[in-house]
Enzyme design. Structure first.
Site, PDB file in Angstrom:
ATOM      1  CE1 TYR A  21      -1.843  -0.512  -7.897  1.00 60.95           C
ATOM      2  CE2 TYR A  21      -1.916  -2.107  -9.678  1.00 60.95           C
ATOM      3  CZ  TYR A  21      -1.317  -1.025  -9.061  1.00 60.95           C
ATOM      4  OH  TYR A  21      -0.184  -0.468  -9.612  1.00 60.95           O
ATOM      5  CD  GLU A  22      -1.767  -4.599  -3.497  1.00 61.47           C
ATOM      6  OE1 GLU A  22      -2.150  -5.075  -2.407  1.00 61.47           O
ATOM      7  OE2 GLU A  22      -1.357  -5.310  -4.426  1.00 61.47           O
ATOM      8  N   GLY A  23      -6.504  -2.381  -2.253  1.00 61.49           N
ATOM      9  CA  GLY A  23      -7.503  -1.734  -1.403  1.00 61.49           C
ATOM     10  C   GLY A  23      -7.925  -0.408  -1.987  1.00 61.49           C
ATOM     11  NE  ARG A  75      -4.217  -1.910   1.795  1.00 55.77           N
ATOM     12  CZ  ARG A  75      -5.187  -2.262   2.622  1.00 55.77           C
ATOM     13  NH1 ARG A  75      -5.131  -1.875   3.905  1.00 55.77           N
ATOM     14  NH2 ARG A  75      -6.225  -2.968   2.201  1.00 55.77           N
ATOM     15  CD  GLN A  81      -5.909   1.778   1.325  1.00 50.15           C
ATOM     16  OE1 GLN A  81      -5.176   1.871   2.299  1.00 50.15           O
ATOM     17  NE2 GLN A  81      -6.132   0.645   0.696  1.00 50.15           N
TER      18      GLN A  81
END
Length: 581
Positions: free
Chosen positions: A424-426, A297, A431
């Protein structure tokens, strides 16, 4: 990125003046690492980035990886570039010496990674995922797993992937259906994963997949997920790749951007079961994967900075070259003299500098072991920086005018490549929920309060500068007050179940602009102190004063609108029935 002079100089300035790099190294007992060495490393990274990786950026955009009988074939030129990357020792930069790493600080590795991501984000995704895999195995793998896989991952001889997402289990990992069945000293993995970045290629002789799967009888939901290493090739008695494992890329996604990066659908166990090895304890896989995800992240936040920097440099060069204005005597001049073009360029320039400061300061907190501050800043780095990147890369297109809409000018690629970063990655929403929930409400706002107190002390010093910074300092103080008010509103609204979710993105964006302005104010104070002391690099330092002034005066004002949306609450957001949308 064609010109590394300014971003590398800015990175050095941040390392020296905001991070206090020499002191950080001394505190860590790394006596042979200092700012002078960091400068040399950054310069050499710039050479590889500009000379090797950047020319391949458009090549990867136009010539996508392909899937054939032997698996995924990467874009031509990528394999040779990867070999140069390895030969330079770049893969080992921040890894543990016990596994062949150079043990350099994380913050220096972050500054170097910006170069790779600016030069060629599609290429740089491969080592980014490997770094995340190294983190997860280092923290949670058994000694035998570390012995078998870490050294080759650290050297870059093998690459790593992260396999979380399934077709109906995206953010909701509780829905993961991939299965793992015990079978002697290993497990047999069956299932399918989607959106697997660099899931297959021919650049290395093995790929180490980290896969989330569910054991028989495991608890329902996320508490029943385990983490497994599933190598592309199984290892022989000497630890070398041997028999092909039952793990294959079965298709490639067709994407809006990052075309040079193969995004694979991975199928495990179509021929009886892919052999996998349990990482850590059963049913703790999600916690272990978060070690990798949190590293990723911050890395994705850095990508937002990097692609914005590349877009800025592209737009800047065009603005200097594009002749459009006419003087009364008939002579013509470039569009960079137009005030509105300068507004856009200043927004891009100051924005990338604020992003860079936040990314490097957050990375340094990991070096210092200040985990609570790392936890607090990570969703802001990932969420705010990538959202801001959407605006800055779009401005890069706008500076080009009609030519920005034409692919051949190159401006559109940065815009397209940036679009994935908020997903992507949350996603941004994930977040933001992380920031308001796990990082603020969970401890009564204590961590955020400590950051606000630190900001207040620095802003008080900034206010004392006066002169050209009078308005900038006022905006800093107002933005700080907005942050304090938003925190208090959140803490006071705990009874409203929709309050946190409705306000979270604006809450996060407020603190992004506040953190960016705070660090730009600190940069201005350090630059002014150097100028007062007679520093020789006055051109760079004077520029830093102006970009800090611009960001505080023009960008920090956005905290007011963010606060207004936060305190408006959830009423209108939740009012409509589903059928009314």
């Amino acid at each position: 990125m064609s010109d590394y002079k300014h971003p590398l100089k800015d990175a050095e300035f941040i390392l020296n003046e905001l991070v206090q790099f020499d002191q950080l190294c001394a505190d860590a007992g790394i006596d042979d690492v200092n700012s002078e060495l960091a400068s040399v490393i950054l310069t050499e990274a710039g050479k590889l980035g500009s000379g090797v990786l950047a020319p391949l950026n458009v090549v990867g955009d136009l010539n996508h990886p392909t899937l054939g009988e032997n698996g995924v074939q990467q874009t031509e030129g990528f394999s040779e570039a990867y070999r140069e990357y390895l030969e330079g020792g770049w893969a080992t930069l921040t890894a543990d010496e016990a596994y062949g790493g150079q043990n350099l600080p994380n913050v220096l590795g972050t500054a170097v990674n910006e170069v790779w991501q600016s030069a060629n984000i599609s290429f740089a995704l491969c080592p980014l995922l490997s770094q995340g895999a190294i983190e997860s195995i280092s923290h949670h793998g058994s000694d035998s797993l570390k012995e078998n896989f870490l050294t080759k991952l650290v050297s870059g001889e093998w690459t790593g992937t992260m396999n979380l997402t399934e077709s109906d289990a995206g953010t909701d990992l509780a829905a993961v259906k991939t299965k793992a069945v015990p079978n002697g000293d290993h497990y047999l993995i069956t299932g399918q994963k989607i959106f697997i970045t660099w899931g297959d290629h021919q650049m290395t002789d093995n790929i180490v997949h980290l896969v989330l799967a569910r054991l028989p009888g495991a608890p329902a939901g996320v508490k029943g997920i385990s983490l497994f290493i599933v190598p592309k090739f199984l290892l022989d008695e000497n630890g070398n790749p041997a028999e092909r494992n039952d793990a294959y890329a079965v298709s490639l996604e067709h994407k809006l951007g990052i075309h040079g990066s193969p995004t694979c659908v991975m199928s495990f166990g179509d021929n009886g079961g892919a052999i996998g090895y349990l990482v850590g304890e059963e049913n703790n896989g999600l916690a272990y994967m978060f070690t990798m995800m949190n590293h990723a992240r911050q890395g994705v936040g850095l990508q937002g900075l990097a692609v914005s920097e590349a877009a800025y440099q592209h737009a800047l060069q065009y603005a200097k070259d594009r002749i459009q204005g006419s003087n009364r005597d008939g002579s013509r001049y470039p569009i960079i003299r137009f005030p509105d073009v300068r507004r856009m360029l200043m927004q891009m320039k100051s924005g990338t500098e604020a992003m860079r400061a936040l990314c490097l300061v957050a990375a340094a907190e990991a070096d210092r072991g200040n985990q609570s501050r790392v936890d607090l800043l990570t969703p802001i780095v990932k969420g705010w920086v990538t959202e801001f990147a959407q605006e800055l890369t779009s401005l890069g297109v706008q500076v080009h005018g009609g030519m920005g809409f034409i692919e051949e000018t190159g401006a559109a690629q940065f815009y397209r490549d940036a679009r994935i970063l908020t997903i992507y990655e949350g996603t941004t929403g994930i977040q933001a929920l992380d920031l308001v929930g796990r990082k603020t409400l969970v401890n009564g706002g204590e961590s955020l309060g400590a950051l606000l107190d630190e900001m207040s002390a620095d802003i008080t010093r900034f206010e004392a500068l006066g002169g050209q910074f009078t308005l900038a300092a006022q905006q800093c103080r107002t933005s700080l007050d907005n942050g304090i008010a938003a925190r208090q509103w959140l803490l006071d609204s705990k009874e409203d179940k929709s309050a946190a979710g409705s306000s979270s993105v604006n809450f996060m964006m407020l603190f992004g602009y506040l953190c960016g302005g705070w660090l730009m104010a600190k940069s201005a104070m350090q630059a002014q102190a150097q100028l007062d002391a007679g520093a020789s690099d006055s051109e760079f330092l004077q520029s830093k004063l102006v970009t800090a002034q611009f960001f505080c005066e023009h960008m920090m004002t956005r905290t007011q609108s963010c606060l207004a949306s936060v305190v408006a609450g959830s009423d209108s957001i939740m009012a409509l029935d589903e059928e009314q949308f």
